[in-house]
Design a protein around this motif. Sequence first.
Motif, short mmCIF file in Angstrom:
data_model
loop_
_atom_site.label_atom_id
_atom_site.label_comp_id
_atom_site.label_asym_id
_atom_site.label_seq_id
_atom_site.Cartn_x
_atom_site.Cartn_y
_atom_site.Cartn_z
N ILE A 43 1.99 15.77 29.73
CA ILE A 43 1.64 16.31 28.74
C ILE A 43 2.02 17.47 28.01
O ILE A 43 2.03 17.02 26.83
N LEU A 44 4.02 17.32 27.55
CA LEU A 44 4.71 17.42 26.63
C LEU A 44 4.23 16.78 25.66
O LEU A 44 4.48 16.71 23.84
N VAL A 45 4.40 15.13 25.84
CA VAL A 45 4.13 13.83 24.18
C VAL A 45 2.88 13.81 24.25
O VAL A 45 2.90 14.27 22.89
N ALA A 46 1.67 14.31 23.85
CA ALA A 46 0.63 14.11 24.35
C ALA A 46 0.33 15.66 23.32
O ALA A 46 -0.41 15.60 22.04
N THR A 47 0.43 16.99 24.02
CA THR A 47 0.74 17.97 23.27
C THR A 47 1.54 17.83 22.32
O THR A 47 0.60 18.75 20.88
N LEU A 48 2.48 17.71 21.71
CA LEU A 48 3.42 17.82 20.67
C LEU A 48 2.26 16.82 19.91
O LEU A 48 2.30 17.25 18.39
N ALA A 49 2.08 15.58 20.01
CA ALA A 49 1.34 14.20 19.20
C ALA A 49 0.33 15.51 18.91
O ALA A 49 -0.04 15.24 17.06
N ASN A 50 -0.61 15.32 19.32
CA ASN A 50 -1.71 16.60 18.74
C ASN A 50 -1.22 17.38 18.37
O ASN A 50 -2.39 17.80 17.41
N HIS A 51 -0.52 18.59 18.82
CA HIS A 51 -0.78 19.95 18.56
C HIS A 51 0.33 19.54 16.04
O HIS A 51 -0.04 20.32 15.66
N ALA A 52 1.31 18.97 16.11
CA ALA A 52 1.71 18.67 15.50
C ALA A 52 1.02 17.98 14.34
O ALA A 52 1.17 18.36 13.10
N GLY A 53 -0.33 16.96 14.74
CA GLY A 53 -1.28 16.74 13.58
C GLY A 53 -1.80 18.07 13.37
O GLY A 53 -2.34 17.72 12.40
N ALA A 54 -2.47 18.86 14.21
CA ALA A 54 -3.21 19.69 13.97
C ALA A 54 -2.86 20.39 13.64
O ALA A 54 -2.94 21.27 12.11
N ALA A 55 -1.56 21.18 13.38
CA ALA A 55 -0.51 22.54 12.55
C ALA A 55 -0.36 21.18 10.92
O ALA A 55 -0.78 21.79 9.61
N LEU A 56 -0.19 20.04 10.99
CA LEU A 56 -0.17 19.70 9.63
C LEU A 56 -1.54 20.19 8.93
O LEU A 56 -1.49 19.81 8.07
N LEU A 57 -2.58 19.07 9.64
CA LEU A 57 -4.24 19.77 8.83
C LEU A 57 -4.10 20.88 8.40
O LEU A 57 -4.31 21.12 7.16
N GLY A 58 -3.37 22.10 9.23
CA GLY A 58 -3.78 23.16 8.79
C GLY A 58 -2.63 23.46 7.38
O GLY A 58 -3.17 25.08 6.02
N SER A 59 -1.66 22.84 8.32
CA SER A 59 -0.72 23.06 6.33
C SER A 59 -1.44 22.75 4.65
O SER A 59 -1.97 22.99 3.96
N VAL A 60 -2.15 21.45 5.21
CA VAL A 60 -3.19 21.31 4.30
C VAL A 60 -4.15 21.80 3.62
O VAL A 60 -4.64 21.82 2.13
N ILE A 61 -4.64 22.35 4.63
CA ILE A 61 -5.98 23.10 4.01
C ILE A 61 -5.11 24.37 4.01
O ILE A 61 -5.83 24.95 2.38
N GLN A 62 -4.05 24.85 4.33
CA GLN A 62 -3.68 26.02 3.15
C GLN A 62 -2.73 25.65 2.28
O GLN A 62 -3.61 26.77 1.38
N ASP A 63 -2.45 24.80 1.85
CA ASP A 63 -2.32 24.27 0.39
C ASP A 63 -3.53 23.52 -0.26
O ASP A 63 -3.78 24.05 -1.71
N LEU A 64 -5.06 23.68 0.48
CA LEU A 64 -5.90 23.20 -0.68
C LEU A 64 -6.62 24.51 -1.50
O LEU A 64 -7.43 23.93 -2.35
N MET A 65 -6.96 25.04 -0.52
CA MET A 65 -8.00 26.18 -0.36
C MET A 65 -7.50 27.54 -1.25
O MET A 65 -6.28 28.14 -0.25
#
Length: 191
Positions: A43-65
């Motif tokens: 659960i820890l490994v899967a969540t870290l990988a999944n949520h790191a990608g999601a947080a990266l997407l959120g950061s990109v969205i913030q920079d673009l919008m």
Amino acid sequence: MNLEALVVSTGVVAVSEIGDKTQLLALVLAARFRRPWPIVAGILVATLANHAGAALLGSVIQDLMPAHWLRWALAASFFAVALWALKPDELDDDGELPRGSALGVFGVTTVAFFLAEMGDKTQIATVMLAAKFDSMLSVTIGTTLGMLLANVPAVFLGDKAVKFVPLHWVRRIAAALFALLGVLVLAGVGG
């Protein structure tokens, strides 16, 4: 480290995860394999990988919008997730997992949790929280901690834990928290 982002992310995911399909998955895995530590590690490994990608997407969205569009998009997303939180989750299939998988308990858990989180409300919340707080690390750690707070007891207590939790109230509280976050975003509070 952004403490507000960490605390809000932890709380939002911990509450919204109760009764979620990944918590049901944790219960199924615990009942099936009866090996809690490899399940928790998966659960820890899967969540870290999944949520790191999601947080990266959120950061990109913030920079673009543009900021004024971001505020409305974030608020609308929080309101949508608030409504989504009211809908009970269930496992997509019959919950059966192969007993003798070549991946082992850790591997099965990691793959199953990573896939179960794809497009899930907690993944979408992670994207939104990272866009709001501009702190990818704090949001990833917070959402992962929230996921563990909700799922580790499910792994160790199994189905006993779900009998004591009024899930309809938990879903309502989660929906209210997401709606409150939407209102706070529109009001310009916290960022």
